[in-house]
Design a protein around this motif. Structure first.
Motif, short mmCIF file in Angstrom:
data_model
loop_
_atom_site.label_atom_id
_atom_site.label_comp_id
_atom_site.label_asym_id
_atom_site.label_seq_id
_atom_site.Cartn_x
_atom_site.Cartn_y
_atom_site.Cartn_z
N LEU A 1 0.86 -1.11 -0.17
CA LEU A 1 -0.12 0.11 0.05
C LEU A 1 0.73 1.28 -0.05
O LEU A 1 1.52 1.75 1.03
CB LEU A 1 -0.77 0.00 1.41
N ASP A 2 0.71 2.00 -1.13
CA ASP A 2 1.33 3.34 -1.06
C ASP A 2 0.66 4.39 -0.81
O ASP A 2 -0.64 4.25 -1.06
CB ASP A 2 2.10 3.70 -2.56
N ILE A 3 0.89 5.46 0.09
CA ILE A 3 0.17 6.56 0.45
C ILE A 3 0.89 7.77 0.00
O ILE A 3 2.08 7.91 0.16
CB ILE A 3 -0.16 6.46 1.90
N ARG A 4 -0.08 8.54 -0.63
CA ARG A 4 0.63 9.95 -1.08
C ARG A 4 -0.18 11.23 -0.91
O ARG A 4 -1.14 11.07 -1.21
CB ARG A 4 0.94 10.13 -2.80
N LEU A 5 0.12 12.00 -0.25
CA LEU A 5 -0.41 13.24 0.35
C LEU A 5 0.11 14.33 -0.15
O LEU A 5 1.61 14.62 0.12
CB LEU A 5 -0.79 13.31 1.92
N GLN A 6 -0.77 15.74 -0.20
CA GLN A 6 -0.13 16.70 -0.46
C GLN A 6 -0.98 17.82 0.23
O GLN A 6 -2.11 17.81 0.25
CB GLN A 6 -0.22 17.28 -1.85
N LEU A 7 -0.12 18.49 1.16
CA LEU A 7 -0.95 19.70 2.17
C LEU A 7 -0.30 20.97 1.60
O LEU A 7 0.69 21.29 1.64
CB LEU A 7 -0.85 19.16 3.63
#
Length: 224
Positions: free
Chosen positions: A189-195
């Motif tokens: 499972l890859d997680i990618r966030l931009q904030l």
């Protein structure tokens, strides 16, 4: 001629010394205003106002902030500070509030400790930056600027599921946190966030386990 000039200079100096000894606050206040004309220096009024916070501050969006003001007489003949509660005046978006009571919205401060001349006012759920002053009779405080830092917001959020090799299934993409996710045992499972705005760190919670994300190319990523 020199004697006359000397007598005149001595007379002026004597008057200045007497005035300074009689009105030290007014003298030093006038000198400070003359020497620093661009500084926000309140006048030497009949009351002394001490603020907390005393200088410009930064708060998070939605936070509450309490302003405390201690109002004391500057001299024995000054008005009774307890009988005249101070008023706080503020204006949103202003870097500095002008030294006038009509410069923005106003409210009376609440007595917190009347004997000590302490009053308070609470700004609740602050959303925008603003500046404020406290006014009391003929005196006022310096302008205090409150900078509001917006809360981080998710600009994009993505889960990428890589099923186990035995399934023969291709990788799949799903909406990321805070959306839930489910996958087969043995998946990656890859997680990618931009904030925005930038933050110091990000964690993703899996039940009792917390997974720290790393900052890469402007995004926060992790693999589980």
């Amino acid at each position: 001629s020199l004697v006359k000039w000397g007598i005149g200079a001595a007379a002026v100096l004597a008057v200045w010394i007497i005035y300074t000894a009689s009105f030290p606050r007014q003298t030093w206040n006038a000198l400070a205003r003359y020497a620093l004309p661009l500084m926000d220096i309140p006048p030497a009024g009949s009351l002394l106002i001490t603020l907390e916070p005393a200088g410009d501050v930064t708060v998070g969006e939605g936070a509450d902030m309490t302003v405390c003001a201690r109002v004391r007489p500057a001299r024995a003949s000054a008005p009774d500070a307890a009988a005249m509660p101070p008023a706080i005046v503020w204006a949103e978006g202003a870097e500095m509030l002008p030294p006038v009571r009509t410069g923005g919205q106003s409210a009376a401060m609440t007595a917190a400790d009347p004997r000590a001349g302490r009053h308070a006012y609470v700004f609740r759920a602050i959303q925008r930056s603003f500046s404020f002053r406290v006014f009391a009779v003929d005196s006022y405080s310096r302008s205090v600027h409150v900078r509001v830092v917006p809360l981080p917001r998710l600009m994009s959020s993505l889960f990428r599921i890589i099923p186990p090799a035995y399934t023969g299934l291709p990788p799949q993409e799903r909406p990321g946190p805070p959306a839930p996710v489910a996958c087969l045992p043995g998946s990656v499972l890859d997680i990618r966030l931009q904030l925005e705005p930038p933050v110091a760190g990000v964690e993703w919670s899996q039940g009792q386990t917390r997974l720290a994300l790393a900052r890469t190319n402007g995004a926060w990523v992790a693999r589980a």
